[in-house]
Design a protein around this motif. Sequence first.
Motif, mmCIF file in Angstrom:
data_model
loop_
_atom_site.group_PDB
_atom_site.id
_atom_site.type_symbol
_atom_site.label_atom_id
_atom_site.label_comp_id
_atom_site.label_asym_id
_atom_site.label_seq_id
_atom_site.Cartn_x
_atom_site.Cartn_y
_atom_site.Cartn_z
ATOM 1 N N LEU A 195 51.564 39.372 26.673
ATOM 2 C CA LEU A 195 51.420 39.955 27.693
ATOM 3 C C LEU A 195 51.843 40.627 28.969
ATOM 4 O O LEU A 195 52.399 41.017 30.476
ATOM 5 N N SER B 111 46.929 47.349 32.593
ATOM 6 C CA SER B 111 46.049 47.249 31.783
ATOM 7 C C SER B 111 44.752 47.258 32.647
ATOM 8 O O SER B 111 44.077 47.430 31.939
ATOM 9 N N MET C 22 45.552 36.623 29.574
ATOM 10 C CA MET C 22 46.234 36.908 29.627
ATOM 11 C C MET C 22 47.018 35.473 28.986
ATOM 12 O O MET C 22 48.278 35.493 28.792
ATOM 13 N N ILE D 75 53.018 45.451 32.741
ATOM 14 C CA ILE D 75 51.784 45.355 31.922
ATOM 15 C C ILE D 75 50.259 44.364 31.684
ATOM 16 O O ILE D 75 49.389 45.295 31.728
#
Length: 436
Positions: free
Chosen positions: A426, A181, A420, A177
């Motif tokens: 995340l 991202s 993060m 992720i």
Amino acid sequence: MVALLLFITLFILLLLGFPVAFTLAGVSIIFGFFTFGLDLFNLLPLRIYGTMTNYVLISVPLFIYMGVMLERSGIAEKLLNTMALLLGKLRGGLAVAVVLVGALLAASTGVVGATVVTMGLLSLPAMLKRGYSPALATGTIAASGTLGQIIPPSVVLVLLGSVMNVSVGDLFMGAVIPGVSLVVLYLLYVIGIAFFRPDLAPAIPDEELKVFRGAGFAKRVLSAFILPMILVLAVLGAIFAGIASPTEAAGVGAFMATLLTLLEKRLTLKVLQEVMRETTWLTSMVFIILVGATAFGLVFRGIRGDEALISFIEHLEMSPYGFLAFVMVAIFIAGFFIDFIEIIFIFIPVVTPIFAKYGMNLMWIAILVSMNLQTSFLTPPFGFSLFYLKGVAPPEVTTNQMYRGIIPFILIQIVMLILMITFPELVTWLPKLMKD
């Protein structure tokens, strides 16, 4: 005081330019002799043997081989050219193609240097020829080529997993992720620049697109995409599905990369020799540094440096997040001067017990460290990706243009790092989902 003296001696010698591996081992053996006496020479071989028989670390040469072989296969060249012409109608389409190909190569190889050099050789001349700003072109290539630090299968994550005693499979899942991202943020930036400043990122001329979209268009597109996707699915799919461990998947990836090179009719005895020579050189560099770091870790713990550091942190009454901020800044600054391998083997074993004492999620910490190392890889004046790119860039591209081009991408990565830290989910959500 002895632990502090060990650190100071080590960093002075490193800044003077002595080789990292031999400096680590040499300084550690000298300090260890005065600490353990002759017993050091009984303890050290056992530690080194334990490291060398670590099953997880077998994946390092296999992933390196996979990356180098893929670089020689010509698949990256075909993929980049196809993606560029496929998106050529868009303003900034070539830059978007570079970001997407960088992400695919990162998911196929995990070797940063090879990706940056390959993309620099293939895409930089094409971008400059089509009127792209040198700053935007170099920034996009350097940032996209460095995605291999965070997107699995990343060698950085393999080494962090080994040092921090965290499952490499969990790290690979946790990095998905944040990696995706980051790619999305890069794309938004590139598309935004092309929209507001079309002169910096023009579209490809219609005449060139018509030639590309002639007979056999669908076949060319499919053949360009299908081979790298097979490799990504073979490696990451096997890990995420629980069919293979990361080490076994690395073996599958090495075999598949060789097979794909054969299908592309690029596999010759000369290519095989070059790939094996490069793999041996890179693997030897990693493992000789690891031997030095093992000696350093043994001596540092022998003089109770880890206990002294924990006591010092407790004395400062630093909060967990305060300590995390301190470590992140220290790693970011260290990344200006020394390679990620040295940072992982010198810094991380020292700070990991403190993170564990604070009760922090070590998988989350490892992904934060990986993202931080990626940021320092790009930061002027010592960013390693910038050196790789400068080595293959045309003479008319100046260092100043490269520095200006990379700054927005560094800011994007810092934003991602803050997200993060603020939202650990995340990183932690996907591994938890896969286990459930």
